[in-house]
Design an enzyme around this catalytic site. Structure first.
Site, mmCIF file in Angstrom:
data_model
loop_
_atom_site.group_PDB
_atom_site.id
_atom_site.type_symbol
_atom_site.label_atom_id
_atom_site.label_comp_id
_atom_site.label_asym_id
_atom_site.label_seq_id
_atom_site.Cartn_x
_atom_site.Cartn_y
_atom_site.Cartn_z
ATOM 1 N N ASN A 1 0.876 -1.143 -0.208
ATOM 2 C CA ASN A 1 0.068 0.120 -0.005
ATOM 3 C C ASN A 1 0.890 1.185 -0.118
ATOM 4 O OD1 ASN A 1 0.767 -0.549 2.647
ATOM 5 N ND2 ASN A 1 -1.043 0.320 3.544
ATOM 6 N N CYS B 1 -3.134 0.802 7.125
ATOM 7 C CA CYS B 1 -3.218 0.122 8.270
ATOM 8 C C CYS B 1 -3.982 1.131 9.252
ATOM 9 C CB CYS B 1 -1.962 -0.314 8.707
ATOM 10 S SG CYS B 1 -0.732 1.104 8.927
ATOM 11 N N GLU C 1 5.509 -4.016 11.763
ATOM 12 C CA GLU C 1 4.320 -3.129 11.813
ATOM 13 C C GLU C 1 3.230 -3.865 10.984
ATOM 14 O OE1 GLU C 1 3.882 -0.295 13.178
ATOM 15 O OE2 GLU C 1 5.632 0.141 14.043
#
Ligand SMILES: NC(=O)C1=CN([C@@H]2O[C@H](COP(=O)(O)OP(=O)(O)OC[C@H]3O[C@@H](n4cnc5c(N)ncnc54)[C@H](OP(=O)(O)O)[C@@H]3O)[C@@H](O)[C@H]2O)C=CC1
Ligand SMILES: O=C(O)[C@H](O)COP(=O)(O)O
Length: 502
Positions: free
Chosen positions: A174, A305, A271
């Site tokens: 992304n 996210c 992450e």
């Protein structure tokens, strides 16, 4: 882009004979001898966009050997020169912004204007990192022994930060450029070498980024920066478990949970996903909350996210909030990334099917659809669901798509309890006009970051950024990443007799 060299500046990346993009290993654009490729699809057209090579284990080993040799040289390059080299790359990245943004448009269906911002933000991040590195890494500690009970001032301790060695960087689709430089830049300023495994969707943009490092010239030793494309299912674990790694910096989904168990005694930065809750209290400014829910929930079609992934609203203001959010959603434009639409196709058919599954489950269990559900290929219209309940999958799963579920709660404590039950705990946000309440809720929500009166966000990029529970290990952000990609080294001077300053 579509399977060809983009501009002269980037022509070395592409092998016209095979129609494949090469990998960047040891300062050279390499044709893999694997004869295997990884195909990149255009999420908008659902047609093949490009092919990258699936490099072999021998080629991966070569890249690690190159890293180790180059790092020996690089760690001795003065800090100011490392910073200068990074600034040079940032300049090149800015010059090449259009071409790289076009790769993002066709590979990850990000709107052109957002693709351009991703490239600009990446150049800014590199520059900030160069600056911050100069400050952080030039400082150390000086300690005297006589603070500890029973000791004299006969030991002087000097401590500083030194590089780890080679950092394996694995970014997600992304933000294939930005989440790549957020790993590379701190690693390099700190004196490390890097091996990047680009995400499949976004690999071509990643390889273009590699060329920006190459074109910076001999400011970087050959082999310091490597971009190796592989089939993750075949060689991802091999890379993650490679003895050449001194650090792993990973951003992505649940695959990170298994990687964390496989890597050995090296620092890791993970992450992972988020199920970012937006808590709207009875006293909230509803216009503000609605604005942030629309932007936070639907930017890049919810594929962040940090997207708002569930709204937990006090029942007394739920109707009013829904009305305002719906008004914002109705203004969103839907279409192709080339046309700068707000909502663009999601990354893959598999992802679209997963999102649809969540929506249909909610429908079957009685959620109220404030918008009509509509899908064409990978393009899903913004979907707003009211009266979501905890028995619906969408209450817990991360759709990573343009769907925002709204759950009505009897009070903030119920909202906090729901947020804290999620296995994901990246960020959350709280809308209230009462500062005491805001702080109480921020303390109560167990997530990496709680935003007060604003949607979740990673940026600005020097802020600490971390997830709790299954959302991650360690903390990112420029300062924390530099810290994590270095280790403390001390030198102790033992004096024959205690020294005292007068
Ligand atoms: N917390 C955060 O900062 C962020 C979290 N995310 C999370 O990422 C997910 C979406 O991104 P997505 O790219 O689909 O995530 P994935 O976890 O599918 O992939 C992330 C990266 O890991 C690679 N990979 C996959 N399998 C392996 C393996 N066995 N060994 C090594 N590397 C592997 C992928 O390669 P390949 O593409 O070739 O499969 C890709 O480069 C969402 O869950 C989202 O929440 C996304 C952005 C930021
Ligand atoms: O990958 C993500 O989703 C990002 O880390 C979020 O970044 P943003 O909040 O700046 O969009």
């Amino acid at each position: 882009m579509s399977g060809s060299a983009t501009t002269m500046f980037f022509n070395e990346l592409f092998d016209a004979a095979s129609g494949q993009y090469k990998s960047y290993i040891n300062g050279k654009w390499l044709r893999s001898c694997s004869n295997k490729v990884v195909t990149i699809m255009n999420p908008s057209t659902r047609e093949e966009q490009a092919k990258v090579q699936a490099c072999t284990r021998e080629e991966i080993d070569e890249a690690y050997e190159g890293c180790a040799k180059a790092q020996e040289v690089w760690r001795q390059v003065p800090l100011w020169k490392r910073a200068e080299a990074l600034r040079k790359v940032a300049g090149i990245l800015r010059e090449q912004r259009e071409t790289i943004a076009d790769c993002l448009v066709s590979e990850v269906a990000k709107a052109k204007k957002d693709s351009l911002s991703e490239v600009d933000r990446s150049a800014d991040l590199i520059e900030y990192c160069a600056e911050e590195g100069l400050r952080l890494l030039s400082k150390g500690d000086f300690l005297t022994s006589d603070a500890f009970k029973g000791t004299e001032r006969n030991k002087l301790c000097l401590s500083s930060r030194i590089p780890l060695g080679t950092v394996l960087c694995i970014p997600p689709f992304n933000y294939p450029v930005n989440l790549c430089v957020s790993k590379i830049a701190p690693a390099l300023i700190a004196g490390n070498a890097v091996l990047v495994k680009p995400p499949t969707q976004g690999a071509v943009a990643g390889l273009h980024l590699a060329q920006c490092f190459d074109k910076a010239g001999d400011v970087f030793p050959k082999g310091l920066v490597n971009f190796v494309t592989v089939k993750a299912s075949e060689n991802g674990d091999y890379m993650a478990q490679h003895p050449g790694n001194d650090c792993l910096s990973f951003t992505g989904g649940d695959v990170g949970l298994s990687l964390a168990k496989k890597v050995g005694m090296i620092p890791i930065q993970m992450e992972l996903g988020g199920k970012d809750a937006c808590i709207v209290c009875e006293d909230a400014d509803l216009d503000l909350a609605a604005k942030h829910i629309v932007k936070g929930g639907f930017s890049y079609s919810g594929q962040r996210c940090t997207a708002v992934k569930i709204v937990l609203v006090h029942e007394s203001v739920a109707d009013a909030l829904c009305e305002k959010v719906l008004a914002g959603v109705q203004k969103l434009t839907v279409g192709m990334p080339e046309d700068n639409k707000n909502i663009t196709p999601v990354i893959s058919e598999q992802s679209a099917n997963f999102i649809e599954g969540l929506v249909l489950d909610a429908k079957q269990k009685g959620a109220k659809f404030l918008t009509e559900y509509k899908r064409e290929g990978n393009l899903i219209w913004p979907t707003l669901l009211d009266r979501v309940r905890p028995d619906m999958d969408i209450a817990w799963e991360e759709p990573f798509g343009p769907v925002v579920p709204i759950m009505r709660v009897t009070g903030a404590d119920e909202a906090v309890a729901h947020a804290n039950k999620s296995r994901l705990a990246l960020q959350a946000c709280v809308f209230t006009k009462d500062v005491d309440n805001a702080i109480r809720l921020s303390d109560a929500v167990r997530a990496g970051t709680v935003q007060i009166n604003g949607a979740p966000a990673r940026g600005p990029d020097h802020f600490p950024f971390q997830g709790f529970r299954d959302s991650g290990i360690g903390s990112q952000g420029i300062v924390n990443s530099i810290g994590m990609m270095t280790k403390t080294k001390t030198t102790v001077i033992n004096l024959p007799t205690p020294s005292y300053t007068v």
